[in-house]
Design a protein around this motif. Sequence first.
Motif, PDB file in Angstrom:
ATOM      1  N   VAL A  91       0.869  -2.892  12.690  1.00 49.67           N
ATOM      2  CA  VAL A  91      -0.555  -3.256  12.210  1.00 49.67           C
ATOM      3  C   VAL A  91      -1.094  -2.671  11.146  1.00 49.67           C
ATOM      4  N   VAL A  92      -0.997  -1.397  11.071  1.00 50.72           N
ATOM      5  CA  VAL A  92      -1.602  -0.388  10.210  1.00 50.72           C
ATOM      6  C   VAL A  92      -0.591  -0.633   8.682  1.00 50.72           C
ATOM      7  N   LEU A  93       0.705  -0.666   9.208  1.00 52.11           N
ATOM      8  CA  LEU A  93       1.488  -0.709   7.909  1.00 52.11           C
ATOM      9  C   LEU A  93       1.310  -2.198   7.043  1.00 52.11           C
ATOM     10  N   GLY A  94       1.218  -3.150   7.906  1.00 53.10           N
ATOM     11  CA  GLY A  94       1.017  -4.493   7.321  1.00 53.10           C
ATOM     12  C   GLY A  94      -0.370  -4.755   6.589  1.00 53.10           C
ATOM     13  N   ILE A  95      -1.600  -4.160   7.325  1.00 48.90           N
ATOM     14  CA  ILE A  95      -2.716  -4.131   6.767  1.00 48.90           C
ATOM     15  C   ILE A  95      -2.730  -3.413   5.549  1.00 48.90           C
ATOM     16  N   THR A  96      -2.323  -2.256   5.544  1.00 48.01           N
ATOM     17  CA  THR A  96      -2.799  -1.547   4.254  1.00 48.01           C
ATOM     18  C   THR A  96      -1.912  -1.672   3.119  1.00 48.01           C
ATOM     19  N   ARG A  97      -0.487  -2.125   3.449  1.00 52.75           N
ATOM     20  CA  ARG A  97       0.401  -2.421   2.315  1.00 52.75           C
ATOM     21  C   ARG A  97       0.205  -3.819   1.777  1.00 52.75           C
ATOM     22  N   GLU A  98       0.059  -4.750   2.506  1.00 53.38           N
ATOM     23  CA  GLU A  98       0.208  -6.161   2.127  1.00 53.38           C
ATOM     24  C   GLU A  98      -0.950  -7.136   2.416  1.00 53.38           C
ATOM     25  N   GLN A 196       0.693   7.056   0.946  1.00 50.90           N
ATOM     26  CA  GLN A 196       1.066   6.164   0.078  1.00 50.90           C
ATOM     27  C   GLN A 196       0.845   4.715   0.507  1.00 50.90           C
ATOM     28  N   ASP A 197       0.894   4.467   1.892  1.00 48.66           N
ATOM     29  CA  ASP A 197       0.330   3.240   2.531  1.00 48.66           C
ATOM     30  C   ASP A 197      -1.005   2.817   1.843  1.00 48.66           C
ATOM     31  N   ILE A 198      -1.703   3.656   1.927  1.00 47.03           N
ATOM     32  CA  ILE A 198      -3.364   3.412   1.598  1.00 47.03           C
ATOM     33  C   ILE A 198      -3.474   3.096   0.160  1.00 47.03           C
ATOM     34  N   GLY A 201      -2.185  -0.362  -1.575  1.00 45.14           N
ATOM     35  CA  GLY A 201      -3.110  -1.335  -1.485  1.00 45.14           C
ATOM     36  C   GLY A 201      -4.114  -1.314  -2.083  1.00 45.14           C
ATOM     37  N   LEU A 202      -4.638  -0.153  -2.406  1.00 42.00           N
ATOM     38  CA  LEU A 202      -5.769   0.058  -3.485  1.00 42.00           C
ATOM     39  C   LEU A 202      -5.412  -0.047  -4.833  1.00 42.00           C
ATOM     40  N   TYR A 203      -4.059   0.428  -5.032  1.00 41.96           N
ATOM     41  CA  TYR A 203      -3.648   0.034  -6.673  1.00 41.96           C
ATOM     42  C   TYR A 203      -3.473  -1.718  -6.702  1.00 41.96           C
ATOM     43  N   LYS A 204      -2.921  -2.134  -6.027  1.00 46.21           N
ATOM     44  CA  LYS A 204      -2.805  -3.722  -5.928  1.00 46.21           C
ATOM     45  C   LYS A 204      -4.071  -4.226  -6.047  1.00 46.21           C
ATOM     46  N   ALA A 205      -5.052  -3.892  -5.054  1.00 43.15           N
ATOM     47  CA  ALA A 205      -6.494  -4.304  -5.232  1.00 43.15           C
ATOM     48  C   ALA A 205      -7.235  -4.230  -6.645  1.00 43.15           C
ATOM     49  N   ALA A 206      -7.081  -3.106  -7.306  1.00 42.56           N
ATOM     50  CA  ALA A 206      -7.549  -3.136  -8.748  1.00 42.56           C
ATOM     51  C   ALA A 206      -6.695  -4.006  -9.748  1.00 42.56           C
ATOM     52  N   VAL A 207      -5.612  -4.213  -9.566  1.00 40.59           N
ATOM     53  CA  VAL A 207      -4.692  -5.258 -10.442  1.00 40.59           C
ATOM     54  C   VAL A 207      -5.427  -6.595  -9.951  1.00 40.59           C
ATOM     55  N   PHE A 208      -5.307  -6.873  -8.630  1.00 41.31           N
ATOM     56  CA  PHE A 208      -5.962  -8.115  -8.455  1.00 41.31           C
ATOM     57  C   PHE A 208      -7.428  -8.567  -8.625  1.00 41.31           C
ATOM     58  N   GLY A 209      -8.155  -7.376  -8.945  1.00 40.02           N
ATOM     59  CA  GLY A 209      -9.487  -7.751  -9.212  1.00 40.02           C
ATOM     60  C   GLY A 209      -9.248  -7.935 -10.831  1.00 40.02           C
ATOM     61  N   PHE A 210      -8.823  -7.375 -11.450  1.00 43.90           N
ATOM     62  CA  PHE A 210      -8.438  -7.588 -12.970  1.00 43.90           C
ATOM     63  C   PHE A 210      -7.997  -9.105 -13.178  1.00 43.90           C
ATOM     64  N   TYR A 250       4.289  -9.061  -5.408  1.00 41.64           N
ATOM     65  CA  TYR A 250       5.678  -8.908  -5.388  1.00 41.64           C
ATOM     66  C   TYR A 250       6.122  -7.882  -6.266  1.00 41.64           C
ATOM     67  N   VAL A 251       5.691  -7.918  -7.591  1.00 45.03           N
ATOM     68  CA  VAL A 251       6.058  -6.984  -8.625  1.00 45.03           C
ATOM     69  C   VAL A 251       5.589  -5.658  -8.276  1.00 45.03           C
ATOM     70  N   LEU A 252       4.375  -5.479  -7.735  1.00 43.65           N
ATOM     71  CA  LEU A 252       3.824  -4.145  -7.596  1.00 43.65           C
ATOM     72  C   LEU A 252       4.585  -3.733  -6.145  1.00 43.65           C
ATOM     73  N   THR A 253       4.827  -4.402  -5.347  1.00 46.93           N
ATOM     74  CA  THR A 253       5.531  -3.951  -4.215  1.00 46.93           C
ATOM     75  C   THR A 253       6.994  -3.465  -4.367  1.00 46.93           C
ATOM     76  N   SER A 254       7.754  -4.263  -5.353  1.00 45.23           N
ATOM     77  CA  SER A 254       9.059  -3.735  -5.818  1.00 45.23           C
ATOM     78  C   SER A 254       8.800  -2.440  -6.520  1.00 45.23           C
ATOM     79  N   ILE A 255       8.015  -2.134  -7.381  1.00 45.14           N
ATOM     80  CA  ILE A 255       7.806  -0.874  -8.092  1.00 45.14           C
ATOM     81  C   ILE A 255       7.165   0.064  -6.975  1.00 45.14           C
ATOM     82  N   LEU A 256       6.180  -0.170  -6.396  1.00 46.93           N
ATOM     83  CA  LEU A 256       5.715   1.009  -5.453  1.00 46.93           C
ATOM     84  C   LEU A 256       6.624   1.503  -4.460  1.00 46.93           C
ATOM     85  N   PHE A 257       7.553   0.604  -3.927  1.00 41.20           N
ATOM     86  CA  PHE A 257       8.409   0.930  -2.880  1.00 41.20           C
ATOM     87  C   PHE A 257       9.924   0.608  -3.102  1.00 41.20           C
ATOM     88  N   SER A 258      10.002   1.172  -4.446  1.00 35.01           N
ATOM     89  CA  SER A 258      11.485   1.049  -4.870  1.00 35.01           C
ATOM     90  C   SER A 258      12.470   1.643  -4.328  1.00 35.01           C
TER      91      SER A 258
END
Length: 259
Positions: A91-98, A196-198, A201-210, A250-258
């Motif tokens: 639950v915590v992994l799925g929520i924070t990461r994706e 890293q999990d937290i 998700g915050l990096y993704k949120a900034a990109v999504f906001g942009f 998808y792109v950010l997940t590939s980069i952050l967890f490569s």
Amino acid sequence: MTFNFLAPIGRAFLALLREIGRLSLFTFNAVISCVMPPVYWYQLVRQLLLIGYFSLPVVGLTAFFTGGALALQIYLGGNRYGAESIVPQIVVLGITRELGPVIAGLMVAGRVGAAIAAEIGTMRVTEQIDALTTLATNPIRYLVVPRLIAAVISGPILVAIGDCIGVFGGYVVSTRSLGFSSGIYLKNTIDFMTNQDIMSGLYKAAVFGFIIAIMGCYNGFHSRGGAQGVGSATTNAVVSASILILAANYVLTSILFSK
């Protein structure tokens, strides 16, 4: 005559290239304007409230029920193999990461992206943007930059709050309906969660906001044709932002967890 059937394909391809080029130039001008004076602080604070503060209820409710549904599904799936104890960790992994950043991004895109496109589109078709230019006010700096900065700032804050609420939703379902011990559930959650999990998700949120702000402003800025054009711009803003959010995820997940 033989190749006439290729003409619509060529026109569509050229139109796609034209839109990509126009969007790229618009994005470049918006980013450059973010670091150039003047800064319209009133507009910035106003957009922080509209994009961030007033989006909290929809993001919070969505996160809570998503966390609860995720906990229930993981429990039912793990029950087949005697692995019910993994519910807190997943639950915590799925929520924070994706799920946290993606669902928050999609909900904000539906609420804020549509509002931005409708507001700026209405200003375009009623010639208010032309009036700003006449008054020697750069419409990009006055209309786009405050929304862009506010969305990039608000995105991580909304996701951080949404993550907490989503994990809490999983905790409530697990302890009230699935028979988990409250102390053990919290301990497993804290032990398994990493910085890293937290932060991912915050990096993704900034990109999504942009993405949300750019697509809303771009479609509103280039709307034409009165009320019908504003409606089309609003629809295009939400659809394009949602698709780009999923692709960027998808792109950010590939980069952050490569690794």
